[in-house]
Design a protein around this motif. Structure first.
Motif, PDB file in Angstrom:
ATOM      1  N   ARG A  94      33.748  -2.213  12.244  1.00 22.21           N
ATOM      2  CA  ARG A  94      32.746  -2.514  11.215  1.00 22.21           C
ATOM      3  C   ARG A  94      31.829  -1.316  10.989  1.00 22.21           C
ATOM      4  O   ARG A  94      31.554  -0.929   9.841  1.00 22.21           O
ATOM      5  N   GLU A  95      31.357  -0.734  12.062  1.00 16.90           N
ATOM      6  CA  GLU A  95      30.437   0.405  11.936  1.00 16.90           C
ATOM      7  C   GLU A  95      31.128   1.597  11.280  1.00 16.90           C
ATOM      8  O   GLU A  95      30.517   2.321  10.488  1.00 16.90           O
ATOM      9  N   LYS A 124      31.415   1.021   7.520  1.00 13.66           N
ATOM     10  CA  LYS A 124      30.111   1.246   6.883  1.00 13.66           C
ATOM     11  C   LYS A 124      29.818   2.731   6.753  1.00 13.66           C
ATOM     12  O   LYS A 124      29.264   3.192   5.751  1.00 13.66           O
ATOM     13  N   LYS A 125      30.191   3.497   7.761  1.00  8.40           N
ATOM     14  CA  LYS A 125      29.914   4.938   7.768  1.00  8.40           C
ATOM     15  C   LYS A 125      30.594   5.646   6.604  1.00  8.40           C
ATOM     16  O   LYS A 125      30.051   6.599   6.042  1.00  8.40           O
ATOM     17  N   ASP A 174      32.683  -1.898   2.708  1.00 12.05           N
ATOM     18  CA  ASP A 174      32.129  -3.155   3.201  1.00 12.05           C
ATOM     19  C   ASP A 174      33.150  -3.854   4.094  1.00 12.05           C
ATOM     20  O   ASP A 174      34.196  -4.290   3.617  1.00 12.05           O
TER      21      ASP A 174
END
Length: 220
Positions: free
Chosen positions: A113-114, A117-118, A122
């Protein structure tokens, strides 16, 4: 600095065609190395030899102290973008990355997830990859390359299909990774990428490699 990759007299032939000829290169930890050259000059062949996807006709590649094809079939701890990243079109971006991460099982859902996002994606989106734009697919490919926190990144035209904001985002990510001690080998047609990002730049021409400049001050 410690040497991460050593390339010695590397040659690759396809029948009577010499794609790579007597290439020598030493790649140190914590630097970004740029490779420029026209399509067909040998950049992608070089990257595939380093990773183990192709076997050399002559010479050798040593990655983190292991000779590719002798001590190990494929280089360990490398994140890769070579040619167009291949994903399952019927799955979401998150599900694609989760499937790939399950092969080695060294990261979990939160790291995925991170990472999404980076790169500006989404992780909760229900959009299937088959509906992604080219730029979104490229962002997902970059996420896949960096998500397991590899020591070495080998990126073949990672800025392809990205808009200006995407290019800025990826440049920032790569500089941050270098500052953390990662080693990056980057092919790009964009002169600005080379000038902004690279510590050393080499030119590939008809399968031969020569250094163009060393140190960012020379590029200015």
């Amino acid at each position: 600095m410690s040497e991460m990759i050593r390339i010695e007299n590397l040659t690759k032939k396809f029948g009577n065609v010499t794609a790579l000829e007597n290439v020598n290169m030493s790649i140190e930890k914590g630097k970004i190395y740029g490779i420029v050259g026209r399509n067909g000059s040998g950049k992608t062949v070089l990257f595939k030899l380093i990773t183990g996807y192709l076997k050399p006709t002559g010479g050798r590649v040593v990655v983190s102290g292991k000779e590719i094809g002798k001590d190990t079939d494929f280089a360990d701890n490398i994140g890769i973008i070579i040619e167009n990243p291949g994903f399952l079109k019927g799955y979401t971006g998150f599900k694609n990355l989760a499937y790939l991460a399950s092969i080695r099982n060294v990261i979990g859902k939160e790291e995925i997830r991170e990472c999404m996002k980076k790169v500006g994606l989404d992780p909760d989106s229900h959009k299937k990859v088959g509906k992604y734009s080219l730029g979104m697919r490229q962002r997902l490919g970059i996420a896949q390359a960096i998500m397991e926190n590899p020591e070495i990144l080998i990126l073949d035209e990672p800025m392809n299909s990205l808009d200006n904001q995407g290019v800025d985002d990826v440049r920032e990510i790569l500089m941050e990774l270098r500052d953390k001690g990662k080693t990056i080998l980057l092919a790009s047609h964009n002169k600005e990428d080379m000038e902004i990002l690279c510590d050393e730049v080499y030119e590939m021409n008809q399968g031969r490699l020569e250094q163009k400049w060393q140190g960012k001050s020379i590029a200015g």
